[in-house]
Each structure stands twice: as C-alpha cells, then as structure tokens.
Write an enzyme that holds these catalytic residues in place. Sequence first.
Site, short mmCIF file in Angstrom:
data_model
loop_
_atom_site.label_atom_id
_atom_site.label_comp_id
_atom_site.label_asym_id
_atom_site.label_seq_id
_atom_site.Cartn_x
_atom_site.Cartn_y
_atom_site.Cartn_z
N ASP A 48 41.13 -42.77 -9.35
CA ASP A 48 40.80 -43.58 -8.18
C ASP A 48 41.67 -44.83 -8.18
OD1 ASP A 48 39.30 -44.89 -5.95
OD2 ASP A 48 37.90 -43.24 -6.32
N HIS A 64 37.69 -35.25 4.59
CA HIS A 64 37.02 -35.55 5.87
C HIS A 64 37.20 -37.01 6.28
CE1 HIS A 64 32.78 -37.32 4.89
NE2 HIS A 64 33.66 -37.74 4.01
#
Length: 329
Positions: free
Chosen positions: A197, A237
């Site tokens: 991340d 998404h």
Amino acid sequence: MVRIGLDLDLFNILSQEGGSLSVAEIAAKVGAAPTLTGRILRYLNSVRAIGETSKDHFEANNITRSLSDPGVRGAIYHNSWNVGPIALAFPEFLKKHKYQDITSPTTTAFQLAYNTELPAFLWLQSEPEHYSHFNRYMQAEQQGLQSWMETYPIEEKSHDLEPEQIFFVDIGGGIGHQAVGVKQWIPQIENQIIVQDQEVVIPHAIQQEGVKAMAYDFFQPQPVKGARIYYMRSIIHDWPDEKAVEILKNTMDALGPDSVILIDDRVLPNAGVHWYATVLDMTMMSGLAAQERTEEQWNNLMEKAGLKIQNVWTYRHPYHSILECVPVN
C-alpha cells in the site's frame, strides 16, 4: 442524527451503563441541554438505534452496541462526512456537465463538494481525520462476514510452489487484514505473503510472522515478480476503465507462468440489480468517476488489459465475487 449521537458519545455511554439512564443523567454526562438531549434520544429510539424503558429513560440495545464499535463509527463518519457532501453536490454537478458520462477522477461531484482539484484519495490523505474514518470503515467492512477463502480454492494454489516464490501479494491491501487472513487460513505456508500500500499506510500494517509490508503505488511497475497470486480487494471498482487497465497491466507484467490475478469485487447481473449495489455504483460514479461492473463490463475491461477471466466464484450476497484472471496469451 446517528452522527450527532456519535459526536455526543451517546452510544458508548448507554452501552457501558448496563441499564437505563434518565434524560437528565445522560445530558449531564454528555454536557448538552436536557431538552435537546431528550429530543435527540426520542428520535434515536424511534429508529431503534437505542431502547426506551419508560418516560424519559433510555438504554442500549443491539444496534446501540454495534454503533459503539470503532469500525461502525468509522463507517458512519465516512458516509456522513466524506460521502454525504458528494451526494448533495451530485445533482448540480450533473446539471452543470449536461448529464454526460463521468470519466475523470479529477472532474466529479467530489471536486465540486470540497472545492478542490485533487482526486478523492489524494484529498483524503491530506485530511488525516477524514482518512482515519475511511480506514477504520475499510478495516471493519467485512468483519464477521463470510470470507472469500471459504469459496475460492486458495489452499490448492499453495501447492507446488518454488522455494523462493512469493505466494500471495495483496495489492492496495491497507494494513494487511487480507494478507494476515491468508496466513491464518494456511498457517503451514512457508512462502512469503506480502501486503502493499501507500507509504503513509505501511507503517501501520499489522505485524504477523510470514507477512511482509511493502510500500507500493499500483500505478507503477509491480516490483514483486512471479508470485502465485496477485490479489486486489475493492481496488478496481474505485477507478474508471482507463486507470483500471493501467493497474491491471502493471500487475500483468509481473506474472509468472503459474501466476493468477484475483479481483475481489462485485459482479453485477445484467438486469434486476440489488439496491445496495446500485447505491455503491452511484457513490463510485459521483466521487471517483468509477463504477460497479456487470460480468459483461468485467469481460470488456479485462480484454482491454490483455487478460481473460477464467473463473468467477461468488461468495457472498450481493454479488461479492472473486474473478480469477490470466493473460490472454
């Protein structure tokens, strides 16, 4: 009103009490006017967020105790503080842009709502309190719910690994809940598991033997080559097709001969979509220029990236699915 209850710490106070409290007692504990406190409590009881035992006396119920959970609190703050202003700005944004498709993450109702040129995720990172609520919400979102590992044959994928081969790379994995979950699901696995991340997130990663935290921007080339599984939960998404293809191609370039990309996202039916999925679709569109995708749209996206979907496992309603993807050639 639930947000106001959180601001006043009402749900924690009632949950810790173990019995009923009077309006006057609650008002004294929260430092608010008794009449105002009573009206707020009356409303919260009417929507079953708290219980009422008698005139001007209230207690905790199951919903109250849920609202005391840090992850649920994060969800309420995120949706009222981060998402709410976008929803209010959305009609004006669409009118101003003559109801055309939203395709750029820097031209959405988010920029109108917050008077910024930054895309949503960069803006969130510049606002620590907003970002902390978002992260707590993401951490708790699937707490206690069925895991994808109960449906997808992940243990089979752990067989026949090369000694130095990375087993699992969780791309954009936050502080590592999924990566740690994989290690706990297959505790005997000796091959390394990695969570990736942004640099601001990695220092907060969960410490777990066998799981390594790595700073990585998924718009850059993937540095971990030839891993068995590259996993993305609720990543694709968040992006319009052009950006999603960029993420997928960066991952595809790192694949080895036995690698797969797992996309953990919703796969909507082509008709009769559940209301909750359509709410998420509006949220993705208004704030991120992104979308929830149907199976047809997923196939089209993968084709643009040079990938194909070889299997889909739906593991939880509504439409939570694992798409197993490999290169076309």
